[in-house]
Design an enzyme around this catalytic site. Structure first.
Site, PDB file in Angstrom:
ATOM      1  N   ASP A 535      72.059  26.987 -89.729  1.00 33.66           N
ATOM      2  CA  ASP A 535      72.948  27.593 -90.832  1.00 33.66           C
ATOM      3  C   ASP A 535      72.726  26.895 -92.118  1.00 33.66           C
ATOM      4  OD1 ASP A 535      74.735  29.606 -91.961  1.00 33.66           O
ATOM      5  OD2 ASP A 535      76.324  29.126 -90.634  1.00 33.66           O
ATOM      6  N   ASP A 610      77.004  36.328 -93.621  1.00 39.84           N
ATOM      7  CA  ASP A 610      78.371  36.443 -93.491  1.00 39.84           C
ATOM      8  C   ASP A 610      78.886  38.039 -93.808  1.00 39.84           C
ATOM      9  OD1 ASP A 610      77.931  33.874 -92.352  1.00 39.84           O
ATOM     10  OD2 ASP A 610      79.029  32.985 -94.202  1.00 39.84           O
TER      11      ASP A 610
END
Lengths: 935, 469
Positions: A535, A610
């Protein structure tokens, strides 16, 4: 995962809090640049179409077998450029433009092309003072180089397929010395403006004022509190492409926008600059986590692609001569036979590097995919288990929590394959370690999962906590592997652990070392069922400009500016390599990444970052993954349920139903959300979610076979309808439904409180069978489908055979030896075909030892036959064929199985109402040759 | 070939040391054996169809209810019965047959998967018996304790009720007397000084008696409160917890000071407490009133900012910084305590109004707090402070006294208001055994108490009670 970070950061920096706290749920646009705020974009975009100052110097033309070189001159500033043209195998043309004699080398992106693309001979057909005509091979294709002004046209017969610099927007800012330095150096007068500026006279008129003004963005640029020192000055490049006859262009992910790209007149261009965007907004051209500079152009005749190989910040402008026209206007053109052909014009602008463009000429969609795959490689072939369901949350708190969630799946009889651990699992966000209180016995935990034949993913981010007690940090420091700031010191920025260093993944030695950290004896507590999630690899720097790294940071001799968009690719590349190495090269890796670039498909899966628990975010997951699929990245998914905020139960159920039919199927949730494991919403909803996850597992053989195909050919797994129906204009803008392979059509329900959806069933010759009821529908129609909360409109194409494993198990690994059911959906001509691919599901032996089964299944003339597509392959399976369903069949009097020279009768049942013939337990091994005869 | 496997299997079970051999299709429990008659057509248990017997357990699903394949994974909804001799028999979903994972301790679910399972039934049985035995002991002792709690609660309740009644009665009598006096006064047309004085004196005596009565009531009340461990004695340490009693007002109540207050005794019982009470009554704060009316959240955790350090010290324990926030907040109450006669009564009435369980067995937790220290936080549970009896989702008729819920706690940073679910289990001691935060700011506590111990049904638990033959 950006939110909390910023807030937690707020403890340390009051400024940050005020910047990031917003009462509304939306991106803070002020944190990210518009084109106007990005000096080179503003500069370049100020150039309007017109006469190009560039001229081809035909006398410099040199033609070796397959390479043509030619000098270009900018008549405004007399700077020479070098044009290189290549004809590549597979109907592609490569155009490279660089400075003939740059002050120092300009960056050319390495590690994206899988090899130097093989070329084919070019030949000059004719040449005069105005230009050169080159043959592009057999297909009556020519490349015309016009000299004054410089322009390239690719023709097929009388048709222009594509033109370069037809609008005169080629602009190449050459490297130069800073004014002060330069004055000392030679005192020569060089006009300090964009090289392509045509308005020479005006430029001269107010030269003083203008150069003064332009100085600002040329040698230094400030955004918010961040100053970008630009030691190399202006270095941007730009080129325009015209696509006559094209009204639909696609690709250039990642944007939270429709599948069909919009014109950018009057707004910002589509931006490609990998950024950690907190709470991104939908339906706009803002940059997101990844960038793939590939655009596809499509009309009923042809599909083409443009691959702009540049890793710097890039903006793409799109305009169209039909964009402003109403439907009525278009119709009028048609009736009156307007001479004006529709045309789309595209312009690419990048901050540095060179122009290196691959024109993929198709003409079929499948051909463009294989062309692009031949350049950058195909989707990695994932382990079968990674196509199952993934359960993630920020964070599963501790080993006990992991255990109880794992048990929850068994208690509720829901299959899953992977449970994920986010950043809180590590000891103080020191990746490759475990929190000693929450995860004191990682191997015990992993063994527990292994006993259930399940797996785990732990997060390993590329920001490294600056901490002299941390092995990873110390080794990177001692090996001098960190990215440097402009002053040559280790670059440091804020991320999850606080002050962090960023390893220079552009260095091969660094990547090799990083890979070695995944060895079982290095990554303590890891086991073979532990995989990785990368990430924050844009890279995310909380206190950096636009939440990323300063452009003047240094990767060896190159600036971050040059390599920014490829940083994330390198992180995933090195991580995947580490997983391969730890198994001695035997096992396939599984790595999920958030940032990506052209070529990232070779290393694993991506997700759309996200997102939020909102219906529009559910909807946008479809075009976002479709766009990625078109440019090579098939293994795509969105956080099921939405990352931020709490989904309503209905939204959660609908998201599971959608996600189950998308390639990467993972539920994920923010730390601040309430728990949402599938069984927490009452028995009815648990049952709905259980049902759809089971549907996913039943179809795993089909998904796996499609990924094998994607890996071999570059065909996307999840596709827009137009890929398979390229002549059907009704499909060109559809992005609320999609195809999985060619044979399943999915129209997820993405509206709150929906009572029905209208699905377009493509293909005038086709029939489609509802996979739940087996009801048959004709193609080329809009079909209204009433829906309840349990409905997932999915159709199987008549003419296809899909193998399923209908038995319910706890994980995909548990299904290994289970028998297949073949779903044979007959076309109106009573024909069907399909494939069956089987291997061990996890190793490279399919590749290195040809250990797989690949069979062709054909139904024709009332006989269903399995034949071997790979006779020299060698794999044994204990799976067998337990059932065959033939949809659209008529009732036979007898069914015989022919195998090994013997004929045995097979029991069957016939459902007259739906014309479904079910063959009971024919029982042959899935790898065998056999024929089922209907008499 | 996989599909061709044994239709029938021999199942051995042990009973009273005599091996008995019973034939029935794999995965069928003894109770359903009669439906599977060898050689006779089998009718699906839902009656949906009848199939030849050789299609039972032939690894192909014929019945919608899965009843034809109890011994294979062919049906999505079947169930497989394992005998598990030595442990207890169970049903598993038939999807777990031959999936490579050992589910039945007798290994019968993995007969064709290559999984190497060991028969662990005996071991499991032994462990279970141990656990059951231990549980039984705990339950037994816990239940005895519970009886005591009930008894004490009953007594306490009666006392308090009596007290309230008395106080109400006294008040009433007082009012009546005042009324009577007024009547007398008014009746006397010509006030006689002597008579008036006599009356007044009687009135004063009456008042003094009432005051003494009230003081005694307060003393009894205070004793109960001070006697934290309910051992019938107030000890030095118990008294020491009341910082307000500090004689020299230097902020700390030392042991010596307390001993002074207690007249040198280490502990006092109800009778000797009288002398101590004289020393402390002017300063003493009732805990009942201290808890009123504004309290911090019952479950205390450090604020978020501390919980999620951005840089370092993430694994260090946090200081116990928030244990006694109440202490300075009750200045207001001090004055009216001694003045307001009704206050005591109101508090007692409030206490009496709580639902302390069917037999008031939870009474003893009133005004108590229970703490658990973890590496990161100290969690404190104060039942009946804000707790309400809760019910577990999806189990409406569950015994409601097994779950307590605290809702609407202080807000979380960008999160919901804190809330806590407390699960009560039977134990000899009253302690918080674990806490977790399954969702952000939603806490789960495990809490043991004798108050939920059930009367042991059977003194000799037998795990073999249902063992099949």
């Amino acid at each position: 995962m950006a939110v909390i970070s910023i807030e937690r950061m707020g403890l340390l920096s009051v400024v940050c809090v005020s910047l990031f706290f917003s009462s509304t749920f939306a991106v803070d646009r002020g944190n990210f640049k518009t084109c106007d705020q990005s000096a080179f974009c503003k500069r370049q975009r100020a150039l309007k179409p017109g006469q190009s100052p560039y001229r081809a110097l035909l006398e410099t033309l040199e033609l070796s077998d397959s390479r043509l070189t030619l000098q270009l001159i900018n008549d405004n500033n007399k700077v020479h450029l070098l044009l290189e043209l290549y004809r590549l195998q597979g109907n592609m043309t490569r155009v490279k433009i660089n400075e003939l004699k740059p002050l120092k080398p300009r960056f050319e992106v390495p590690d994206v092309l899988i090899a130097e693309p093989p070329t084919e001979p070019l030949s000059v057909l004719s040449k005069d003072d105005n230009g050169v005509v080159l043959s592009l091979g057999a297909e009556n294709q020519r490349l015309i180089v016009s000299a004054r002004p410089f322009r390239l046209d690719i023709m097929e017969g009388p048709e222009v397929l594509l033109s370069l610099n037809s609008r005169g927007l080629l602009a190449f800012e050459h490297l130069r010395l800073h004014k002060d330095t330069q004055a000392q150096a030679d005192g020569a007068e060089v006009k300090e403006s964009v090289d392509g500026d045509q308005q020479q006279d005006e430029g001269k008129k107010d030269e003083d004022g203008e150069s003064e003004k332009e100085e600002d963005g040329l040698w230094e640029e400030t955004f918010k509190s961040h100053t970008d020192t630009k030691p190399n000055g202006p270095t941007s490049i730009s080129l325009d492409f015209s696509l006559p006859g094209v009204e639909h262009v696609y690709g250039i992910p990642e944007h939270a926008d429709d599948l069909k790209l919009k014109t950018t007149d009057g707004g910002d261009p589509y931006r490609l600059y990998n950024l950690d965007v907190f709470q991104y907004e939908l339906y706009n051209p803002m940059a997101l986590y990844g960038s793939i500079p590939v655009m596809l152009a499509h009309n009923t005749q042809r599909t083409m692609g443009i691959f702009w190989l540049n890793a710097a910040e890039t903006w793409v402008d799109i305009s169209s001569n039909t964009a402003g026209k109403t439907v009525f206007g278009k119709m009028l053109d048609f009736v009156q036979g307007s001479s004006e052909k529709p045309q789309t014009d595209v312009r690419w602008i990048s901050e540095s590097g060179i122009i290196d463009v691959f024109i993929m000429l198709g003409p079929k969609p499948s051909k463009v995919f294989s062309q692009y795959a031949s350049l950058t490689g195909t989707q990695s072939f994932p382990p079968l288990a990674s196509l199952g369901y993934h359960q993630c949350r920020w964070n599963y708190n501790d080993q006990e929590d992991v255990k109880s969630v794992d048990q929850g799946f068994d208690q509720h009889d829901i299959p899953y394959d992977f449970i994920w651990l986010d950043i809180e699992h590590a000891d103080g966000k020191r990746y490759f370690t475990w929190d000693p209180h929450k995860f004191p016995q990682p191997k015990e935990m992993l063994q527990g999962l292994m006993d259930k034949r399940r797996k785990m993913v732990s997060i390993v981010d590329p920001h490294i906590r600056v901490d002299s007690g941390y092995k990873i940090h110390n080794e990177i420091t001692s090996k001098d592997f960190y990215v440097k700031n402009k002053d040559g010191k280790n670059y440091e920025g804020w991320c999850w652990p606080g002050n962090s260093g960023y390893p220079d993944f552009t260095k091969p030695e660094m990547r090799a070392w990083w890979a070695s950290m995944f060895a079982y004896d290095q990554y303590e507590g890891s086991m073979e069922n532990l995989f990785t999630w990368n990430d924050m690899n844009e890279p995310s720097v909380f206190n950096g400009p636009e939440v990323t790294m300063h452009k003047d940071a240094l990767h060896g001799k190159w600036e971050h500016r040059d390599i920014h968009n490829i940083y994330g690719l390198y992180v995933q590349m090195a991580t995947a390599e580490g997983q391969i190495q730890r198994s001695g090269g035997v096992e396939r890796p599984f790595v999920l990444t958030r940032a990506f670039f052209a070529g990232s498909q070779r290393y694993g899966a991506v997700w759309t970052g996200d997102n939020a628990a909102e219906w529009d975010h559910l909807k946008i997951s479809i075009p976002m993954c479709l766009s990625l699929g078109l440019v090579g990245v098939s293994f795509c998914g969105a956080d099921v349920g939405g990352f931020f905020k709490n989904p309503s139960t209905e939204l959660l159920v609908r998201w599971y139903q959608t996600g189950a039919y998308q390639p990467f199927f993972r539920a994920h949730a923010h730390l601040d959300t309430t728990r949402r494991e599938p069984w927490l919403f009452g028995p009815e909803n648990t049952a709905l979610i259980r049902e759809v996850i089971r549907q996913r597992y039943a179809l795993l053989p089909y998904w796996y076979q499609l990924f094998y195909q994607a890996h071999k050919t570059g065909m996307p797994v999840m596709r827009p309808l137009w890929v398979d129906y390229p002549k059907d204009t009704a499909t060109f803008t559809i992005d609320d439904e999609f195809l999985i392979g060619s044979d399943l059509l999915v129209h997820p329900v993405t509206e709150e409180g929906s009572r029905g959806v209208t699905a377009y069933l493509p293909g005038a010759e086709e029939v489609w069978y509802d996979v739940h009821t087996f009801q048959k529908h004709n193609g080329a129609q809009n079909l209204y489908i009433p829906v309840t909360l349990s409905s997932i409109p999915v159709f199987q194409r008549g003419g296809s055979i899909i193998p399923r494993k209908d038995r319910v198990r706890r994980s995909s690994t548990c299904m290994e030896n289970d028998p297949y059911t073949l779903y044979v959906a007959l076309s109106p001509k009573k024909f069907a075909e399909g494939e069956l691919y089987i291997d061990d599901g996890h190793s490279f032996n399919y590749d290195t030892k040809k250990e797989f089964i690949h069979r062709s299944l054909t139904f024709a003339n009332n006989a269903l036959t399995s034949s071997n597509l790979c006779p020299d392959c060698n794999f044994l399976t204990s799976s067998w064929i337990e059932k065959v369903l033939i949809l659209g069949a008529s009732k036979p009097s007898k069914v015989l199985l022919k195998m090994d020279g013997k004929e045995t009768p097979v029991d069957f049942e016939f459902d007259t109402s739906m014309s479904v013939l079910t063959l009971r337990k024919p029982g042959m091994n899935a790898g065998a040759d056999w024929t089922l005869l209907l008499q | 070939m996989t599909c061709l496997h044994l239709l029938l299997t021999l199942v051995f079970a042990v009973s009273l040391g005599t091996p008995v051999e019973i034939q029935r299709p794999r995965g069928v429990p003894l109770t359903k054996k009669q439906f599977y008659e060898e050689g006779k057509p089998f009718t699906c248990l839902d009656g949906s169809r009848t199939i030849p017997f050789d299609r039972v357990n032939d690894d192909y699903c014929d019945c919608k209810d899965g009843s034809d394949e109890p011994g294979t994974a062919a049906c999505p909804n079947g169930s497989f019965h394992c005998t598990n001799a030595g442990y207890r028999p169970m049903f598993i979903p038939s999807s777990r047959i031959n999936d490579g994972i050992c589910d039945c301790c007798d290994t019968t679910d993995e007969y064709n998967s290559g999984a190497k399972c060991e028969n662990t039934c005996k071991e499991l049985g032994r462990k279970e018996r141990e656990v059951l035995q231990k549980m039984a002991e705990i339950t037994k002792e816990g239940f005895l304790l519970k009886q005591q709690l009930i008894e004490e609660a009953k007594k306490g309740r009666e006392e308090k009720q009596g007290k309230v009644t008395d106080m109400q009665e006294n008040k009433k009598q007082l009012e009546e007397k005042v009324e009577a006096l007024r009547t007398v006064k008014e009746a006397a047309e010509q006030p006689e000084k002597e008579a008036k004085e006599r009356h007044l004196k009687a009135w004063e005596e009456q008042k003094a008696a009432i005051r003494l009565e009230k003081d005694k009531a307060k003393m009894a009340e205070a004793f109960l409160e001070l006697d934290d461990n309910s051992d019938g004695f107030v000890s030095v340490s118990e008294l020491q917890s009341h910082a307000e009693l500090d004689p020299d007002a230097d902020g700390t109540l030392t042991e010596t000071e307390v001993q002074g207050l207690m007249g040198g005794a280490a502990q006092v019982d109800t009778s000797t407490f009288e002398s101590v009470w004289t020393n402390i009554k002017d300063k003493y704060h009732s805990e009942v009133s201290r808890k009123e009316p504004e309290e911090p959240a019952p479950v205390e955790t450090p604020p978020d900012e501390v919980k999620e350090p951005a840089v370092d010290n993430d694994s260090e324990p946090y200081p116990e910084d928030d244990i006694s926030e109440e202490d300075d907040e009750d200045e207001d109450d001090k004055d009216d305590y001694h003045e307001d006669d009704d206050k005591v009564r109101v508090n007692i009435e409030k206490e009496l109004s709580f639902d302390f369980g069917p037999d008031a067995e939870f009474t003893y937790m009133y005004s108590q707090c229970y703490e658990l220290s973890t590496s990161e936080y100290i969690y404190r549970l104060c039942p009946f402070n804000r707790a309400l009896w809760g019910r577990e989702k999806n189990r409406p008729e569950n015994n409601k006294y097994l779950v307590m819920k605290y809702e609407h706690g202080t807000g979380c940073w960008q999160g919901p208001n804190r809330s806590t679910t407390v699960k009560l289990t039977c134990g000899k001691e009253t302690v918080v055994t674990s806490t977790s935060e399954p969702s952000r700011c939603e806490y789960l506590m495990e809490f043991t108490t004798p108050a939920v111990c059930q009367e042991p049904a059977n003194t000799e638990p037998s795990p073999h009670g249902h063992e099949e033959l």
